[in-house]
Design a protein around this motif. Structure first.
Motif, PDB file in Angstrom:
ATOM      1  N   LYS A 110     -23.017  16.911  -2.590  1.00  0.00           N
ATOM      2  CA  LYS A 110     -22.053  17.267  -1.543  1.00  0.00           C
ATOM      3  C   LYS A 110     -20.711  17.714  -2.102  1.00  0.00           C
ATOM      4  N   TYR A 111     -20.264  17.072  -3.198  1.00  0.00           N
ATOM      5  CA  TYR A 111     -18.877  17.267  -3.618  1.00  0.00           C
ATOM      6  C   TYR A 111     -18.684  17.871  -5.005  1.00  0.00           C
ATOM      7  N   VAL A 112     -19.734  17.987  -5.800  1.00  0.00           N
ATOM      8  CA  VAL A 112     -19.569  18.388  -7.207  1.00  0.00           C
ATOM      9  C   VAL A 112     -20.273  19.711  -7.480  1.00  0.00           C
ATOM     10  N   ALA A 113     -19.634  20.557  -8.256  1.00  0.00           N
ATOM     11  CA  ALA A 113     -20.223  21.840  -8.650  1.00  0.00           C
ATOM     12  C   ALA A 113     -21.572  21.619  -9.330  1.00  0.00           C
ATOM     13  N   PRO A 114     -22.515  22.530  -9.149  1.00  0.00           N
ATOM     14  CA  PRO A 114     -23.856  22.311  -9.711  1.00  0.00           C
ATOM     15  C   PRO A 114     -23.962  22.504 -11.219  1.00  0.00           C
ATOM     16  N   SER A 115     -23.010  23.207 -11.836  1.00  0.00           N
ATOM     17  CA  SER A 115     -23.114  23.461 -13.272  1.00  0.00           C
ATOM     18  C   SER A 115     -21.784  23.222 -13.966  1.00  0.00           C
ATOM     19  N   PHE A 116     -21.854  22.956 -15.259  1.00  0.00           N
ATOM     20  CA  PHE A 116     -20.642  22.799 -16.069  1.00  0.00           C
ATOM     21  C   PHE A 116     -19.778  24.057 -16.006  1.00  0.00           C
ATOM     22  N   GLU A 117     -20.423  25.209 -15.977  1.00  0.00           N
ATOM     23  CA  GLU A 117     -19.699  26.471 -16.017  1.00  0.00           C
ATOM     24  C   GLU A 117     -18.854  26.705 -14.766  1.00  0.00           C
ATOM     25  N   GLU A 118     -19.162  26.017 -13.677  1.00  0.00           N
ATOM     26  CA  GLU A 118     -18.411  26.190 -12.433  1.00  0.00           C
ATOM     27  C   GLU A 118     -17.246  25.209 -12.297  1.00  0.00           C
ATOM     28  N   LEU A 119     -17.068  24.338 -13.259  1.00  0.00           N
ATOM     29  CA  LEU A 119     -15.928  23.432 -13.253  1.00  0.00           C
ATOM     30  C   LEU A 119     -14.664  24.179 -13.670  1.00  0.00           C
ATOM     31  N   SER A 120     -13.513  23.596 -13.364  1.00  0.00           N
ATOM     32  CA  SER A 120     -12.242  24.268 -13.657  1.00  0.00           C
ATOM     33  C   SER A 120     -11.872  24.214 -15.137  1.00  0.00           C
ATOM     34  N   LEU A 121     -12.468  23.288 -15.896  1.00  0.00           N
ATOM     35  CA  LEU A 121     -12.191  23.150 -17.328  1.00  0.00           C
ATOM     36  C   LEU A 121     -13.476  22.775 -18.063  1.00  0.00           C
ATOM     37  N   PRO A 122     -13.541  23.006 -19.372  1.00  0.00           N
ATOM     38  CA  PRO A 122     -14.657  22.477 -20.148  1.00  0.00           C
ATOM     39  C   PRO A 122     -14.747  20.954 -19.998  1.00  0.00           C
ATOM     40  N   PHE A 123     -15.972  20.441 -19.903  1.00  0.00           N
ATOM     41  CA  PHE A 123     -16.197  19.028 -19.625  1.00  0.00           C
ATOM     42  C   PHE A 123     -17.349  18.552 -20.493  1.00  0.00           C
ATOM     43  N   TYR A 124     -17.186  17.366 -21.090  1.00  0.00           N
ATOM     44  CA  TYR A 124     -18.173  16.827 -22.024  1.00  0.00           C
ATOM     45  C   TYR A 124     -18.630  15.452 -21.545  1.00  0.00           C
ATOM     46  N   VAL A 125     -19.958  15.290 -21.404  1.00  0.00           N
ATOM     47  CA  VAL A 125     -20.526  14.068 -20.818  1.00  0.00           C
ATOM     48  C   VAL A 125     -21.550  13.460 -21.775  1.00  0.00           C
ATOM     49  N   PRO A 126     -21.275  12.277 -22.337  1.00  0.00           N
ATOM     50  CA  PRO A 126     -22.247  11.613 -23.207  1.00  0.00           C
ATOM     51  C   PRO A 126     -23.293  10.836 -22.410  1.00  0.00           C
ATOM     52  N   ALA A 127     -24.520  10.865 -22.885  1.00  0.00           N
ATOM     53  CA  ALA A 127     -25.587  10.009 -22.374  1.00  0.00           C
ATOM     54  C   ALA A 127     -26.491   9.658 -23.549  1.00  0.00           C
ATOM     55  N   VAL A 128     -27.107   8.484 -23.491  1.00  0.00           N
ATOM     56  CA  VAL A 128     -27.931   8.017 -24.605  1.00  0.00           C
ATOM     57  C   VAL A 128     -29.399   8.317 -24.343  1.00  0.00           C
ATOM     58  N   ASN A 129     -30.022   8.993 -25.285  1.00  0.00           N
ATOM     59  CA  ASN A 129     -31.441   9.322 -25.223  1.00  0.00           C
ATOM     60  C   ASN A 129     -32.248   8.105 -25.680  1.00  0.00           C
ATOM     61  N   ILE A 161     -34.258  14.057 -18.441  1.00  0.00           N
ATOM     62  CA  ILE A 161     -33.706  15.383 -18.682  1.00  0.00           C
ATOM     63  C   ILE A 161     -34.525  16.023 -19.789  1.00  0.00           C
ATOM     64  N   ALA A 162     -35.137  17.161 -19.481  1.00  0.00           N
ATOM     65  CA  ALA A 162     -36.032  17.827 -20.433  1.00  0.00           C
ATOM     66  C   ALA A 162     -37.112  16.843 -20.884  1.00  0.00           C
ATOM     67  N   GLU A 163     -37.166  16.528 -22.167  1.00  0.00           N
ATOM     68  CA  GLU A 163     -38.220  15.639 -22.672  1.00  0.00           C
ATOM     69  C   GLU A 163     -37.714  14.228 -22.946  1.00  0.00           C
ATOM     70  N   GLY A 164     -36.488  13.909 -22.500  1.00  0.00           N
ATOM     71  CA  GLY A 164     -35.923  12.601 -22.820  1.00  0.00           C
ATOM     72  C   GLY A 164     -35.570  11.780 -21.594  1.00  0.00           C
ATOM     73  N   ASP A 165     -35.588  10.455 -21.759  1.00  0.00           N
ATOM     74  CA  ASP A 165     -35.102   9.525 -20.746  1.00  0.00           C
ATOM     75  C   ASP A 165     -33.707   9.077 -21.170  1.00  0.00           C
ATOM     76  N   TYR A 166     -32.734   9.291 -20.292  1.00  0.00           N
ATOM     77  CA  TYR A 166     -31.336   9.039 -20.646  1.00  0.00           C
ATOM     78  C   TYR A 166     -30.737   7.904 -19.829  1.00  0.00           C
ATOM     79  N   VAL A 167     -29.858   7.145 -20.500  1.00  0.00           N
ATOM     80  CA  VAL A 167     -29.139   6.050 -19.850  1.00  0.00           C
ATOM     81  C   VAL A 167     -27.655   6.155 -20.203  1.00  0.00           C
ATOM     82  N   ASP A 168     -26.924   5.178 -19.721  1.00  0.00           N
ATOM     83  CA  ASP A 168     -25.460   5.116 -19.803  1.00  0.00           C
ATOM     84  C   ASP A 168     -24.919   5.507 -21.181  1.00  0.00           C
ATOM     85  N   GLY A 169     -24.049   6.515 -21.183  1.00  0.00           N
ATOM     86  CA  GLY A 169     -23.428   6.936 -22.429  1.00  0.00           C
ATOM     87  C   GLY A 169     -22.570   5.860 -23.067  1.00  0.00           C
TER      88      GLY A 169
END
Length: 259
Positions: free
Chosen positions: A93-112, A145-153
């Motif tokens: 509802k509230y967040v852009a669907p892609s990183f490229e549509e955000l107003s600035l570069p954004f980096y999000v860690p997650a653990v594989n 995500i893709a071939e991995g199961d990801y949890v809290d960065g």
């Protein structure tokens, strides 16, 4: 002479993420101009909402009015007790669907979980990495995500300074997990588990915090429970006050120029 590039880091901290909103409001009032952001877990959610064009007060109102107590739904037959159905709908509802549509570069860690490594997401589809970064192990189901199961960065990078350090001239980091000694005995296995998780996070926070030019944190953050959303106005105010307590340092840093 040119303006310096300043990055903002938003740490994980579950329900303490409300603190980020007060901090963002204060930073806006100080007219800090960002070049990039990073965020883990609650920080990933706050950052994604903010960079999708919502101001801190608007995000606070969204959280309060969206039925935050429904944020989780039990799923007893899965790999975690709870699903992120509420978060998924919130992002849609509230967040852009892609990183490229955000107003600035954004980096999000997650653990594989397959490799045991922390992966940094910064391009392509946005919602899945944010959900993954906020998937507290055992409590929430991992995000595929893709071939991995990801949890809290936060397991490996709760204060994600390193993704920004070599890209920015200066980095301001907001840490929601100050190390505070426990004065009262732990009452049950849940409290023991929560304390062990805190200590693990604090250890990896130490790796990143030494690379921040300004670290914003306050002992008062520890009074707010990580898994309930009580006293949300106080949380917001605590973040605002923590930034303003370092007002002079922030203004001095952000007024620097290179060249």
């Amino acid at each position: 002479m040119k303006d310096i590039k300043i990055g903002l880091v938003l740490a994980g901290g579950a329900a303490r993420g409300i603190i980020h909103l007060g901090a963002l409001k204060a930073l806006e009032e100080l007219e800090v101009k960002w070049s990039a952001m990073s965020g883990t877990s609650a920080g990933a959610i706050a950052g994604a909402l903010y960079l999708s064009g919502h101001d801190p007060v608007e995000i606070f109102d969204i959280i309060k009015s969206s039925g935050v107590l429904k944020i989780v739904r039990p799923t007893w037959k899965s790999k975690g007790l709870l699903k992120h159905e509420f978060l998924r709908k919130l992002l849609l509802k509230y967040v852009a669907p892609s990183f490229e549509e955000l107003s600035l570069p954004f980096y999000v860690p997650a653990v594989n979980l397959n490799t045991g490594e922390v992966d940094i997401f910064s391009a392509g589809e946005l919602h899945a990495p944010v959900i993954a970064s906020a998937s507290i192990p055992m409590l929430f189901t991992p995000k595929r995500i893709a071939e991995g199961d990801y949890v809290d960065g936060g397991l490996r990078m709760n204060l994600p300074v390193r993704p920004l350090r070599d890209k920015m001239d200066k980095v301001i980091a907001i840490n929601l997990m100050p190390l505070i000694p426990k004065e009262q005995p732990l009452k049950n296995v849940f409290e023991v588990g929560a304390r062990v998780f805190d200590i693990a996070l604090i250890n990896n926070i130490a790796v990143d915090q030494e690379h921040a030019d300004i670290l914003i944190e306050d002992p008062s953050f520890a009074q707010f429970h990580k898994f309930t959303f009580q006293r949300v106005e106080e949380r917001f105010q605590a973040g605002y006050d923590a930034v303003m307590a370092q007002r002079d340092r922030i203004l001095a840093l952000t007024s620097d120029r290179i060249g």
